[in-house]
Design a protein around this motif. Structure first.
Motif, PDB file in Angstrom:
ATOM      1  N   ASP A 122      45.785   6.268 -56.044  1.00  0.00           N
ATOM      2  CA  ASP A 122      45.547   6.588 -54.581  1.00  0.00           C
ATOM      3  C   ASP A 122      46.776   6.197 -53.791  1.00  0.00           C
ATOM      4  N   GLU A 123      46.906   7.296 -53.085  1.00  0.00           N
ATOM      5  CA  GLU A 123      48.190   7.082 -52.244  1.00  0.00           C
ATOM      6  C   GLU A 123      49.445   6.534 -52.784  1.00  0.00           C
ATOM      7  N   ARG A 167      37.973  13.641 -59.393  1.00  0.00           N
ATOM      8  CA  ARG A 167      38.645  14.619 -58.147  1.00  0.00           C
ATOM      9  C   ARG A 167      38.025  16.005 -58.410  1.00  0.00           C
ATOM     10  N   GLY A 227      38.677  19.373 -56.473  1.00  0.00           N
ATOM     11  CA  GLY A 227      39.515  19.851 -55.300  1.00  0.00           C
ATOM     12  C   GLY A 227      40.568  18.925 -55.050  1.00  0.00           C
ATOM     13  N   ASN A 228      40.814  18.871 -54.098  1.00  0.00           N
ATOM     14  CA  ASN A 228      41.790  17.715 -53.398  1.00  0.00           C
ATOM     15  C   ASN A 228      41.074  16.639 -52.979  1.00  0.00           C
ATOM     16  N   GLU A 229      40.012  16.299 -53.487  1.00  0.00           N
ATOM     17  CA  GLU A 229      39.245  14.840 -52.892  1.00  0.00           C
ATOM     18  C   GLU A 229      39.036  14.179 -54.031  1.00  0.00           C
ATOM     19  N   ILE A 230      39.065  12.923 -53.658  1.00  0.00           N
ATOM     20  CA  ILE A 230      38.473  11.754 -54.587  1.00  0.00           C
ATOM     21  C   ILE A 230      36.829  11.679 -54.226  1.00  0.00           C
ATOM     22  N   LYS A 234      33.192  10.554 -50.939  1.00  0.00           N
ATOM     23  CA  LYS A 234      34.147  11.464 -51.161  1.00  0.00           C
ATOM     24  C   LYS A 234      35.111  11.263 -50.088  1.00  0.00           C
ATOM     25  N   ASP A 257      39.662  12.303 -48.685  1.00  0.00           N
ATOM     26  CA  ASP A 257      40.991  12.561 -49.109  1.00  0.00           C
ATOM     27  C   ASP A 257      41.644  11.288 -49.866  1.00  0.00           C
ATOM     28  N   ARG A 258      41.189  10.106 -49.479  1.00  0.00           N
ATOM     29  CA  ARG A 258      42.111   8.903 -50.059  1.00  0.00           C
ATOM     30  C   ARG A 258      40.763   8.072 -49.844  1.00  0.00           C
ATOM     31  N   GLU A 270      34.789  18.681 -61.966  1.00  0.00           N
ATOM     32  CA  GLU A 270      35.467  19.961 -61.744  1.00  0.00           C
ATOM     33  C   GLU A 270      35.775  20.852 -63.107  1.00  0.00           C
TER      34      GLU A 270
END
Length: 321
Positions: free
Chosen positions: A52-53, A100, A102-105, A130, A132-133, A154
């Protein structure tokens, strides 16, 4: 190569245990994870480390020894010790999981709440967040009342695999179900409740569930989970297990145990009847064919064990689209 699965007979924990012991499977380098900044609480039923980040993070169940009222914290490691990040949220959940989409946690866990019928009792359900971070997590889905071990992943092509674990009239003590949805927006309680069971995984006296899902290169889905039983004395036994499912045909391989409590380091237990409990948390797969299994041990601590990658054999086998 197209996967052709021949399903064997359902096997009880005792049979799976005999098979595991006879194969002398790889299980080495056990390590107890060290935690700080949690007072007198225990940390167990962790996830595997995830990013994460740009930082590696572990989510863990944090709980007093004499209680089951827990919360989930996100820990970062420094000098061999994992400490909670003050910048990341505290979730009122048990047994965290991560994926994850897509682009999301996506992070989730078990939420307990007062039982609607039995005074003084507790009920439970799975809640998912959910963002992005991690610092931006927001709740987006609440599963059916009474269902733990609800997991999503996914798939190749964008569909979402959903593994369920109903109990009661459908599922008994707890059996795994499977369905697919086209997007997170289509993840609804009704779809979860209607998911067909994977027949022939558990005898009625035993139970189990999925803990973490691993999409494989050929389109199959590796499932890290647990299978559980009581013995004659009423003690509980939890064993880490794995199997693979073709998410397009619903066919799946037999359950195989991948570790047992004796291969981890000795330690304390929350209760005497919970000594032989290993709750699969997450798997870090390595390029050398091994994997690091992160697990909760005896409901009081977290350990990591190096095992053979249970999904390596299936990595390049093509699912049947």
């Amino acid at each position: 190569m197209i996967m052709k699965i021949t399903k064997g007979e359902v096997r009880a924990c005792s049979q799976l245990l005999d098979s595991y012991r006879s194969q002398n499977r790889l299980a080495e380098s056990p390590v107890k994870l060290k935690f700080a900044g949690i007072g007198d609480c225990d940390v167990y039923n962790i996830t595997a480390p995830f990013e994460d980040e740009g930082e590696l993070v572990i989510a863990g169940r944090v709980e007093p020894r004499d209680s089951e009222h827990s919360h989930v914290l996100f820990f970062m490691e420094q000098g061999g010790v994992w400490s909670p990040s003050p910048d990341l949220p505290r979730l009122e959940l048990q047994d965290p999981f991560y994926t994850r989409i897509g682009n999301e946690i996506v992070v989730g866990g078990v939420q307990i709440f007062p039982h609607p019928v039995h005074e003084g009792g507790l009920a439970w359900r799975t809640v998912m967040y959910k963002g992005d971070r991690l610092r931006e997590l927001k709740p987006f889905f609440t599963g059916p009342d009474g269902m733990k071990d609800l997991r999503i992943a996914e798939l190749r092509g964008g569909d979402i695999a959903v593994l369920t674990r109903p109990q009661g009239e459908k599922g008994g003590r707890g059996k795994i179900g499977f369905t697919r949805v086209s997007s997170l927006e289509m993840l609804m309680v009704e779809r979860v409740e209607e998911a067909p069971l994977l027949e022939g995984q558990f005898i009625d006296e035993e139970w189990g569930g999925a803990n973490e899902l691993h999409p494989l290169a050929g389109g199959l889905l590796g499932v890290l989970g647990h299978i559980s039983c009581f013995d004659a004395a009423g003690d509980v036994h939890y064993y880490p297990m794995a199997f693979v499912i073709d998410p397009y045909t619903g066919r799946f391989t037999d359950i195989e145990l991948i570790a047992v409590r004796s291969r981890f380091l000795p330690g304390e237990a929350k209760l005497e009847r919970l000594v032989d409990v290993v709750f699969s948390g997450g798997l870090v797969r390595r390029e050398d064919g091994t994997a690091e299994l992160y697990a909760g041990i005896s409901d009081v601590e977290a350990q990591c064990l190096t095992i053979k990658d249970p999904f390596l054999h299936y990595e390049m086998i093509e699912a049947e689209w």
